[in-house]
Design a protein around this motif. Structure first.
Motif, short mmCIF file in Angstrom:
data_model
loop_
_atom_site.label_atom_id
_atom_site.label_comp_id
_atom_site.label_asym_id
_atom_site.label_seq_id
_atom_site.Cartn_x
_atom_site.Cartn_y
_atom_site.Cartn_z
N GLY A 168 -7.27 -25.55 -36.58
CA GLY A 168 -5.82 -25.51 -36.45
C GLY A 168 -5.33 -25.57 -35.01
O GLY A 168 -4.15 -25.83 -34.75
N HIS A 169 -6.23 -25.31 -34.07
CA HIS A 169 -5.87 -25.33 -32.65
C HIS A 169 -6.60 -26.44 -31.89
O HIS A 169 -6.13 -26.87 -30.83
N GLY A 170 -7.74 -26.87 -32.38
CA GLY A 170 -8.54 -27.86 -31.66
C GLY A 170 -9.67 -27.19 -30.92
O GLY A 170 -10.32 -26.27 -31.41
N GLY A 171 -9.92 -27.66 -29.70
CA GLY A 171 -10.99 -27.11 -28.88
C GLY A 171 -10.47 -26.14 -27.84
O GLY A 171 -9.29 -25.78 -27.82
N VAL A 172 -11.36 -25.74 -26.94
CA VAL A 172 -10.99 -24.82 -25.86
C VAL A 172 -9.91 -25.43 -24.98
O VAL A 172 -8.93 -24.77 -24.61
N LEU A 173 -10.06 -26.71 -24.63
CA LEU A 173 -9.09 -27.36 -23.77
C LEU A 173 -7.75 -27.56 -24.47
O LEU A 173 -6.71 -27.60 -23.81
N ASP A 174 -7.75 -27.68 -25.78
CA ASP A 174 -6.50 -27.79 -26.52
C ASP A 174 -5.72 -26.47 -26.50
O ASP A 174 -4.50 -26.46 -26.41
N ARG A 175 -6.44 -25.37 -26.56
CA ARG A 175 -5.80 -24.06 -26.64
C ARG A 175 -5.49 -23.48 -25.27
O ARG A 175 -4.47 -22.79 -25.09
N PHE A 176 -6.35 -23.74 -24.29
CA PHE A 176 -6.19 -23.11 -22.98
C PHE A 176 -5.70 -24.08 -21.91
O PHE A 176 -5.75 -23.75 -20.72
N ASP A 177 -5.23 -25.28 -22.30
CA ASP A 177 -4.74 -26.23 -21.31
C ASP A 177 -3.59 -25.66 -20.49
O ASP A 177 -3.51 -25.87 -19.27
N SER A 178 -2.69 -24.93 -21.13
CA SER A 178 -1.56 -24.36 -20.41
C SER A 178 -2.00 -23.23 -19.48
O SER A 178 -1.50 -23.10 -18.35
N VAL A 179 -2.98 -22.44 -19.91
CA VAL A 179 -3.48 -21.33 -19.08
C VAL A 179 -4.21 -21.86 -17.86
O VAL A 179 -4.14 -21.27 -16.77
N LEU A 187 -1.29 -15.52 -19.59
CA LEU A 187 -1.39 -15.73 -21.03
C LEU A 187 -0.05 -15.49 -21.71
O LEU A 187 0.36 -16.26 -22.59
N VAL A 188 0.62 -14.42 -21.31
CA VAL A 188 1.94 -14.13 -21.89
C VAL A 188 2.91 -15.25 -21.58
O VAL A 188 3.63 -15.74 -22.47
N ALA A 189 2.97 -15.66 -20.31
CA ALA A 189 3.91 -16.71 -19.91
C ALA A 189 3.63 -18.01 -20.63
O ALA A 189 4.53 -18.67 -21.16
N ALA A 190 2.34 -18.41 -20.70
CA ALA A 190 1.98 -19.69 -21.30
C ALA A 190 2.13 -19.68 -22.81
O ALA A 190 2.73 -20.60 -23.40
N LEU A 198 3.28 -28.18 -18.01
CA LEU A 198 2.68 -29.30 -17.26
C LEU A 198 1.21 -29.46 -17.63
O LEU A 198 0.72 -30.59 -17.78
N GLY A 199 0.50 -28.35 -17.78
CA GLY A 199 -0.90 -28.42 -18.19
C GLY A 199 -1.06 -29.02 -19.57
O GLY A 199 -1.95 -29.85 -19.80
#
Length: 279
Positions: free
Chosen positions: A252-263, A150-153, A229-230
């Motif tokens: 402001g962020h979208g959905g779960v996949l919009d926010r956690f795609d990088s994670v 989470l920190v890195a992403a 890349l995610g």
């Protein structure tokens, strides 16, 4: 922007409460919830609203059992046979999906290959990736270690945004994400590494455990790179489906996949490294 900040102010402490201080089962429950919502978002994007409504239950149930399989992979659960039980149920739902594909063939809203791929991706691949957070949480000092991807992403996301705004000139992938630049991507990599250095300091004050500085920098670099890349990969799916966001759950962020795609991309790689080296 105000909505985005407000969601962050409320969401980040709640996320930390669950991942850091709550028991392991709370992290498992959170991964299940994110997987179920993510399954609906991906199927809605790839299969359409009508098919998503009809087949989402299959994908979401599969995602729950995928998380359970990871949670029950511990020795104590394996000794009771629960790990095998979870795998059996998951296998049954995989077979059921294929049976539905055959029996529904030729009918209205029959399952196509794209639909099957969406079900397996949302029901198995994404929950497995997210469950790497649960694997990290179950390690010694897991309440801190789980925060590494989470920190890195997230530090990479923020640094890339500001670096792109300040120095961005060369487009990174204009057809996938027009606003992203090479300069922003480089800033994101630096942000991931700096974020992990700061994380190491905070981790030491909380646990009196010194993490290897070189491994922390590497985790920051790899986590940031996989996170970017995610982000681009899920953006490519959105472009293909002609949608702006996967959902509207987080204003402001979208959905779960919009926010956690990088994670989703960063967590598996971080877990592979952490589980094989001495931090």
């Amino acid at each position: 922007m105000k909505q985005r900040i407000l969601v962050a102010v409320v969401g980040i402490p709640l996320l930390l409460l669950i991942l850091v201080w709550a028991p392991d089962w709370a992290t498992m429950a959170l991964m299940m919830l994110l997987s179920v919502i993510g399954a609906h978002e991906l199927m809605n994007a790839l299969c359409g609203a009508e098919k998503a409504k009809r087949w989402w239950g299959l994908a979401s149930t599969m995602s729950v059992f995928t998380v359970i399989c990871v949670a029950w992979s511990q020795d104590s659960y394996r000794a009771m046979g629960l790990g095998l039980l979870g795998k059996i149920f998951l296998a049954l739902f995989i077979v059921l999906t294929l049976v539905c594909m055959v029996t529904e063939y030729g009918k209205e809203n029959a399952l196509t290959f794209t639909d099957i791929a969406a079900i397996f991706t949302s029901g198995i691949a994404i929950p497995l990736a997210l469950s790497c957070l649960l694997r990290l949480r179950m390690l010694p000092h897991g309440g801190g270690i789980v925060l590494i991807p989470l920190v890195a992403a997230f530090c990479s996301d923020s640094a890339a945004l500001f670096a792109g705004m300040a120095f961005g000139k060369h487009k990174l992938a204009p057809l996938v994400s027009p606003k992203k630049t090479v300069e922003g991507a480089v800033g994101g990599l630096v942000g991931g590494m700096v974020g992990m250095v700061l994380f190491r300091i905070i981790f030491f004050f909380c646990t009196v455990q010194k993490l290897n500085i070189l491994w922390c920098i590497l985790l920051g670099l790899v986590g940031a790179a996989m996170g970017q890349l995610g982000d681009l990969s899920f953006s490519a799916i959105k472009r293909q489906c002609g949608i702006k966001d996967y959902g509207r759950l987080l204003p402001g962020h979208g959905g779960v996949l919009d926010r956690f795609d990088s994670v989703i991309f960063a967590a598996p790689v971080v877990w592979l490294i952490v589980s094989h080296v001495a931090l």
